[in-house]
Design an enzyme around this catalytic site. Structure first.
Site, PDB file in Angstrom:
ATOM      1  N   ASP A 184      16.366  25.005  45.531  1.00 29.59           N
ATOM      2  CA  ASP A 184      16.056  26.675  45.648  1.00 29.59           C
ATOM      3  C   ASP A 184      14.975  26.588  45.080  1.00 29.59           C
ATOM      4  O   ASP A 184      14.877  25.910  43.729  1.00 29.59           O
ATOM      5  CB  ASP A 184      17.344  27.506  45.191  1.00 29.59           C
TER       6      ASP A 184
ATOM      7  N   ASP B 260      12.883  29.771  43.874  1.00 34.02           N
ATOM      8  CA  ASP B 260      12.539  31.517  43.046  1.00 34.02           C
ATOM      9  C   ASP B 260      14.435  31.236  42.469  1.00 34.02           C
ATOM     10  O   ASP B 260      15.678  31.226  43.499  1.00 34.02           O
ATOM     11  CB  ASP B 260      12.628  32.243  44.151  1.00 34.02           C
TER      12      ASP B 260
END
Length: 237
Positions: free
Chosen positions: A20, A22
């Protein structure tokens, strides 16, 4: 087995990393929450923080369509653009999660299949990854998927982009929505990044391990690659 042991095992067996962006590679969630708060204030809406947190890890237009709030009946795409505009007005920049740059460098140098799988737009992903020194890297962004997290499509596409079996992939995620997506896709191992949510919440959501940063994961990748006899590719630093 823990973060290091499981990652070492999977990388040696030809596994991949699906990361991922953020809240995982960069600590940007406070900046995003501030943008939501600024936009909501502009609209005259008093939205509790626990409601704002439900947007974390998800594509904005899908969250606006599914999360109850004073925006009911409005166009989710226009609402999302309002938040993006508020984000662009901020001067705050995301901070790298410790170990993020070294992890991306290790994966590139040692040819470990790696993709960034994010609910963000491609322009944001490229900007952040360049700042980390991790560009170019395979990416799956909001524009690439019909359905975003917590649907499994983003992680299934991540494995497809790398031409690997999703069942051999390690995922690093900071939100329950992302963990749900990884689990639904059938990944082998999920590392919960305790940057946005408490570690307990990530374990309850289905993470196998919890980490506060990426230093152990970076070290595990190098250890695993060393065990396979991998060497840095020529021309990479």
């Amino acid at each position: 087995m823990g973060v290091s042991g499981r990652v070492t095992e999977l990388v040696r067996a030809g596994g991949a990393l699906l990361l991922d962006l953020d809240g995982t590679l960069v600590d940007s969630e406070p900046m995003h929450r501030a943008a939501f708060a600024a936009y909501f204030a502009l609209r005259g809406w008093d939205v509790p923080d626990d409601v704002v947190r439900q947007f974390a890890g998800r594509r904005g237009h899908e969250a606006f369509a599914q999360v109850d709030g004073p925006w009911a009946g409005e166009d989710p795409a226009e609402l999302t653009q309002g938040v993006v505009d508020a984000l662009l007005r901020t001067t705050t920049r995301p901070l790298p999660v410790p170990g993020a740059a070294s992890l991306l460098t290790a994966c590139r140098e040692l040819a470990v299949p790696t993709a960034v799988v994010t609910s963000a737009r491609r322009s944001w992903a490229e900007q952040v990854l360049r700042g980390l020194g991790g560009w170019p890297v395979a990416t799956v962004t909001a524009e690439d998927c019909t359905r975003g997290k917590p649907h499994p499509e983003p992680y299934l596409r991540g494995a497809q982009v790398l031409d690997v079996t999703v069942a051999a992939a390690v995922v690093a995620e900071d939100t329950p929505a992302g963990i749900d997506a990884a689990r639904a896709a059938g990944v082998a191992h999920v590392i919960g990044m305790a940057t946005t949510y408490p570690g307990e919440a990530l374990l309850e959501a289905g993470a196998d391990d919890v980490a506060t940063d990426l230093r152990d994961l970076s070290a595990a990748v190098r250890a695993a690659a060393g065990g396979t006899g991998m060497t840095p590719r020529a021309g990479l630093t």
